[in-house]
Design an enzyme around this catalytic site. Structure first.
Site, PDB file in Angstrom:
ATOM      1  N   GLU A  14       6.697   4.687  -2.699  1.00  0.00           N
ATOM      2  CA  GLU A  14       6.718   5.787  -1.725  1.00  0.00           C
ATOM      3  C   GLU A  14       7.750   6.837  -2.070  1.00  0.00           C
ATOM      4  OE1 GLU A  14       5.046   4.393   2.646  1.00  0.00           O
ATOM      5  OE2 GLU A  14       7.170   4.755   2.450  1.00  0.00           O
ATOM      6  N   HIS A  71       0.017 -17.274 -16.586  1.00  0.00           N
ATOM      7  CA  HIS A  71      -1.289 -17.891 -16.820  1.00  0.00           C
ATOM      8  C   HIS A  71      -2.416 -17.023 -16.282  1.00  0.00           C
ATOM      9  CE1 HIS A  71       0.558 -21.696 -18.162  1.00  0.00           C
ATOM     10  NE2 HIS A  71       1.569 -21.191 -17.469  1.00  0.00           N
ATOM     11  N   LYS A 125      -4.214   8.479   7.660  1.00  0.00           N
ATOM     12  CA  LYS A 125      -4.023   8.395   9.110  1.00  0.00           C
ATOM     13  C   LYS A 125      -4.887   9.427   9.824  1.00  0.00           C
ATOM     14  CE  LYS A 125       0.765   6.816   9.261  1.00  0.00           C
ATOM     15  NZ  LYS A 125       2.137   7.229   9.580  1.00  0.00           N
TER      16      LYS A 125
END
Ligand code: PA5
Length: 445
Positions: free
Chosen positions: A285, A306, A420
């Protein structure tokens, strides 16, 4: 004390990059220290480990004690910077299996950090028949995910304890004066804690945002703050030789300049996983804007050797690793001798797990560097509250520095608004009618 080892980036970077970047680094550093750079309104975290509100700190401890005495569980409602730091510290110091352990502190359930109906129902189920409290955390006081979750848990508390009883079990951490949560808390008489105006969400773990849940889990928050304060003093020193944040901030920026666009944070402890999540938010951010910034990723070794190990060793060469080495384990586990030696492991008999882990660390380091992956080591001498306080501040300060080197504002997050707006429009929030029609037309082709 945190030590940064850059030996394994040297062959990938300009030999004298530190001298080349020294002047720009000094300017970035002075902006942080003098709080006069871009986004300076949100640099309250720079002096926070010394200049925090001591009365509120005492209230946090008292509230934590009350929760420990009257609750078997604490529900922490918050998203992004309003929960990642607390979860990171609790898991790192108390275990990712904290809730499953025998202990005399409450279970801690993090929710309101997404919109999963099933996850919320699960927390409600886990609370059945248990005394609990809620810490709702939202700096803005208006974020949808925690606000929706809070409606459910407030009702749950009110149904169980009545409105008055519930009010004594709700702790709201929010803005000093603004926002829907503050208004609600004042009206209902909840105890409130403050997210300081000048500290953004992702830099707020050392405020009440992180400290209340962390204290409820039984972590020594005095030690956490002392470690952060010690690192604050170290980072104030404008000197490449002794300032680990200068070394790390400058090193990672140089790697970015040479075309390494992804930074993979790795640790060899599963309990560090949520510290990685906290770190990813902090850096993602802060730096990811204006089409710039390293992409912060994380892996958990040796498990991910792995899986992701293949890509790291031989995939596209656009990444580097930063490995947090956390010092000796709290426990000792010696590999037992086996007469039959059917698994052929007697060459390890008598060796401690930490020894084996260390060889894995060194072997992986050498293989990855050989494969073209520069490697930064961040060494913690030990893993306790003090050392984690140091690490938190170290990462925050380095982030401020490297954001300024990148010439972005490390303290805003304008990009977070885009989803948003669309979500509000699609949900039919008043004021978003025009956008709603536009989006529906797009979605319907
Ligand atoms: O770092 C940030 O500012 C964000 O991640 C916020 O912490 C997050 O969006 C939650 O915001 P709020 O605390 O206002 O609910």
């Amino acid at each position: 004390m945190i030590q940064v080892n850059l030996a394994n980036i040297r062959s990938f970077v300009t030999p004298n990059y530190e001298t080349e970047l020294a002047q720009r680094l000094r300017i970035a550093h002075d902006h942080l220290q003098n709080r006069d750079g871009v986004g300076n309104d949100y640099t309250g975290w720079v002096r926070l480990p010394a200049d925090y509100d001591k009365d509120e700190f005492a209230r946090i401890k008292a509230a934590a004690q009350k929760i420990q005495s009257d609750s078997e569980a604490l529900v922490v409602i918050g998203i992004g910077g309003s929960y990642l730091g607390a979860r990171g510290v609790i898991e790192c110091l108390c275990s990712a299996n904290y809730n499953l352990k025998k202990k005399n502190t409450p279970n801690i359930y993090f929710t309101g950090n997404g919109l999963s109906s099933d996850q919320m129902s699960e927390v409600v189920e886990l609370l059945d028949g248990r005394d609990f409290s809620v810490n709702v955390i939202s700096k803005s006081g208006t974020t949808t995910e925690p606000a929706v979750a809070f409606r459910f848990f407030r009702k749950l508390l009110e149904d169980k304890y009545g409105k008055e009883g519930a009010a004594k079990r709700i702790y709201a951490t929010t803005d000093r004066a603004r926002g829907a949560l503050k208004t609600l808390a004042d009206q209902a008489g909840y105890e409130t804690f403050v997210v300081p105006d000048d500290v953004g969400g992702r830099y707020s773990v050392l405020t009440a945002v992180g400290l209340l849940p962390i204290a409820v889990a039984g972590v020594d928050i005095d030690a956490l703050m002392s470690g952060a304060a010690a690192m604050m003093d170290t980072c104030a020193n404008p000197d490449m030789a002794t300032n680990p944040a200068w070394q790390y901030g400058c090193g990672r920026y140089e790697l970015y300049r040479t075309g390494k666009k992804i930074e993979v944070l790795a640790a060899y402890e599963p309990n560090f996983r949520f510290m990685c999540e906290w770190w990813k938010q902090l850096y993602g951010e802060s730096e990811g804007k204006e089409n710039k910034g390293l992409f912060p990723a994380s892996v958990e070794f040796t498990a991910d050797l792995h899986s992701m190990g293949q890509y790291i060793q031989q995939g596209e060469r656009h990444l580097f690793e930063t490995v947090v080495r956390m010092g000796p384990s709290a426990t000792t586990n010696i590999v037992p001798f086996d007469e039959v030696n059917g698994d052929g492991l007697n060459f390890l008999a008598g060796k401690d797990m930490d020894f084996i882990k260390l060889q894995a660390m060194d072997g992986t380091l050498l293989a990855h560097v050989e494969g073209g992956v520069p490697n930064i080591i961040v060494n913690m001498e030990r893993c306790d509250a003090y050392a984690l306080g140091e690490l938190i501040y170290f990462f925050e300060y380095s982030c401020g520095l490297s954001g300024y080197l990148l010439e972005v504002n490390p303290f805003d997050q304008p990009g977070v608004e885009a989803y948003k707006k669309n979500m509000f429009a699609l949900l039919g929030k008043p004021g978003y009618e025009e956008l709603r029609q536009e989006l529906l037309a797009k979605l319907n082709g």
